[in-house]
Design a protein around this motif. Structure first.
Motif, PDB file in Angstrom:
ATOM      1  N   GLY A   1      -3.177 -41.466 -30.799  1.00 40.36           N
ATOM      2  CA  GLY A   1      -2.994 -40.115 -31.299  1.00 40.36           C
ATOM      3  C   GLY A   1      -2.771 -40.048 -32.786  1.00 40.36           C
ATOM      4  O   GLY A   1      -3.153 -39.056 -33.436  1.00 40.36           O
ATOM      5  N   TYR A   2      -2.181 -41.072 -33.375  1.00 39.22           N
ATOM      6  CA  TYR A   2      -1.873 -41.041 -34.812  1.00 39.22           C
ATOM      7  C   TYR A   2      -3.083 -41.417 -35.654  1.00 39.22           C
ATOM      8  O   TYR A   2      -3.374 -40.782 -36.674  1.00 39.22           O
TER       9      TYR A   2
ATOM     10  N   ARG B   1      -1.584 -40.723 -22.365  1.00 35.70           N
ATOM     11  CA  ARG B   1      -2.339 -39.498 -22.655  1.00 35.70           C
ATOM     12  C   ARG B   1      -1.418 -38.373 -23.119  1.00 35.70           C
ATOM     13  O   ARG B   1      -1.755 -37.610 -24.025  1.00 35.70           O
ATOM     14  N   GLY B   2      -0.232 -38.268 -22.531  1.00 36.51           N
ATOM     15  CA  GLY B   2       0.719 -37.259 -22.976  1.00 36.51           C
ATOM     16  C   GLY B   2       1.213 -37.516 -24.381  1.00 36.51           C
ATOM     17  O   GLY B   2       1.328 -36.590 -25.204  1.00 36.51           O
ATOM     18  N   VAL B   3       1.521 -38.785 -24.709  1.00 42.05           N
ATOM     19  CA  VAL B   3       1.964 -39.127 -26.064  1.00 42.05           C
ATOM     20  C   VAL B   3       0.853 -38.855 -27.066  1.00 42.05           C
ATOM     21  O   VAL B   3       1.096 -38.336 -28.169  1.00 42.05           O
ATOM     22  N   ARG B   4      -0.355 -39.189 -26.713  1.00 46.51           N
ATOM     23  CA  ARG B   4      -1.489 -38.957 -27.629  1.00 46.51           C
ATOM     24  C   ARG B   4      -1.632 -37.475 -27.955  1.00 46.51           C
ATOM     25  O   ARG B   4      -1.808 -37.093 -29.118  1.00 46.51           O
ATOM     26  N   SER B   5      -1.568 -36.607 -26.942  1.00 43.36           N
ATOM     27  CA  SER B   5      -1.747 -35.178 -27.184  1.00 43.36           C
ATOM     28  C   SER B   5      -0.634 -34.616 -28.064  1.00 43.36           C
ATOM     29  O   SER B   5      -0.887 -33.751 -28.919  1.00 43.36           O
ATOM     30  N   LYS B   6       0.577 -35.118 -27.897  1.00 45.02           N
ATOM     31  CA  LYS B   6       1.679 -34.644 -28.735  1.00 45.02           C
ATOM     32  C   LYS B   6       1.512 -35.110 -30.177  1.00 45.02           C
ATOM     33  O   LYS B   6       1.733 -34.350 -31.129  1.00 45.02           O
ATOM     34  N   LEU B   7       1.121 -36.352 -30.348  1.00 44.51           N
ATOM     35  CA  LEU B   7       0.997 -36.876 -31.716  1.00 44.51           C
ATOM     36  C   LEU B   7      -0.191 -36.263 -32.447  1.00 44.51           C
ATOM     37  O   LEU B   7      -0.173 -36.167 -33.684  1.00 44.51           O
ATOM     38  N   LEU B   8      -1.228 -35.883 -31.736  1.00 41.53           N
ATOM     39  CA  LEU B   8      -2.348 -35.216 -32.401  1.00 41.53           C
ATOM     40  C   LEU B   8      -1.892 -33.923 -33.074  1.00 41.53           C
ATOM     41  O   LEU B   8      -2.424 -33.544 -34.133  1.00 41.53           O
TER      42      LEU B   8
END
Length: 398
Positions: free
Chosen positions: A217-218, A277-284
């Motif tokens: 995500g970052y 997938r949840g962490v990725r969406s938040k970091l985006l």
């Protein structure tokens, strides 16, 4: 033309008229304003953890569930002391013995906690063992007593138990199985495996999910695309068949400890995809914030920005994910062991204990063999209620 005022509107009093005076009966607190200001300053100066704790205490169900889980996990440290019998102790004279009731009074007199002795008769028509309580055989229970010998955590020898049967007596609070082993003792020992496998598995899952999802995500780019394709492939495979396939490849010659580690690794490796997938969406979304740009301009690395600045921003989501992941792993281990491809004897877990109740006939004749499912249900419900309370407490300003 004059118009009279409506009845609901009180006219102004005439000049010189005496008006009524109202005095409140409520007690007067001269320090009320000062206390209110102090309380406001207390909340303003409190840390995030303090605010979370104050709000979590108001969620009574979550608080009681947290205490219950603390007691459950604390019990696994002293399983040998809590269990009336050792893990593999067999009472061949009491096979498939039903649960015994605890009594306090005998013939109208207070005796203390005791059970009645039993006599066994074999029914020649059904070939079923029939147990009958003997009202003349009073067997008082002993507490903090010497019983079956054990090795505490496999290291320190001991023989002290919280409760023991009377000398030469029996005490089967939840009955016995087909080998005459005490069901209660095996449930207490099984908690050590079933509860810790969820903690170790979720630790591995969180490390993989936060690291892989955070980097995807970052940074984005090709790493994000590759990560998403791998996650999609893993999530497209049904969980149970995938668990069964991986568990089936564990060699039969492995020791019980290696099998336990192998099952933990399998559960952890297959359960990180949803969190990633949840962490990725938040970091985006968070990587475009001004404080992230400021940290980047000050020379902070990716690990510090993700771990110190971005992850705490959605801690409530991580807490909710953890409390849902742990019971899922407990159920996974229980399902694999119940199907016979997970943990194996001599290790005791709640899933292994439930293998005794695979047959409908066994359940109909000996329903107490289903007792190991009760702690599974209670622990899973407690984790879910605890997750609700922690998720609400993680946003204390709402």
């Amino acid at each position: 033309m004059s118009r009279e005022l409506p009845n609901q509107i009180n006219p102004l009093p005439a000049p010189g008229a005496v008006m009524g005076h109202y005095v409140s009966d409520a007690p007067f607190d001269p320090y009320e304003a000062e206390n209110a200001a102090t309380a406001k300053g207390k909340f303003a100066e409190a840390s995030q953890l303090q605010l979370m704790w104050w709000k979590f205490r108001k969620h009574k169900v979550a608080l009681y569930c947290g205490i219950f889980l603390i007691l459950m996990y604390g019990s696994i440290l002293i399983s040998e002391f809590l269990a009336p019998y050792s893990q593999q102790d067999r009472n061949t004279d009491f096979i498939y013995a039903p649960p015994q009731a605890i009594h306090l009074f005998h013939d109208g007199k207070f005796v203390g906690p005791f059970v009645y002795g039993r006599t066994q008769v074999l029914d020649m028509d059904t070939l079923q063992r029939v147990y009958t309580d003997d009202p003349n055989d009073v067997q008082r229970l002993r507490f903090f007593c010497e019983g079956d010998a054990y090795n505490f955590w496999g290291l320190i020898p001991g023989d002290t138990h919280l409760v023991c049967p009377a000398k030469g007596g029996q005490f089967f609070l939840l009955g016995t199985d087909r080998l005459g082993r005490d069901v209660l003792s095996r449930i207490i020992y099984g908690a050590r495996i079933s509860l810790t496998i969820g903690i170790f598995g979720v630790t591995m899952s969180f490390i993989l999910g936060i690291v892989i999802g955070g980097l995807a995500g970052y940074h984005g780019g090709w790493f994000d695309a590759l990560t998403q394709r791998v996650i999609e492939v893993l999530q497209s495979i049904p969980s149970i068949p995938l668990w069964m396939a991986l568990a089936a490849i564990i060699p039969v010659t492995w020791s019980p400890i290696l099998v336990y580690i192998g099952i933990t690794v399998i559960l952890g490796l297959l359960d990180w995809t949803g969190l990633a997938r949840g962490v990725r969406s938040k970091l985006l979304a968070l990587r475009e914030e001004d404080y992230v740009l400021a940290a980047r301009l000050m020379g902070a690395g990716s690990g510090r920005i993700i771990g110190r600045h971005m992850i705490p921003g959605f801690m409530s989501h991580l807490i909710a994910s953890a409390t849902l992941t742990i019971p899922g792993m407990i159920l996974g281990e229980t399902a694999l062991s119940f199907l016979g491809i997970g943990l194996r004897a001599p290790i005791s877990s709640w899933g292994i204990l439930l293998t005794e109740a695979r047959s409908v006939n066994i359940i109909a004749l000996y329903p107490w063999l289903m007792f190991p499912v009760i702690p599974v249900i209670l622990v899973i419900l407690a984790f879910n209620f605890l997750g609700d309370g922690l998720r609400d407490a993680a946003d204390p300003y709402k």
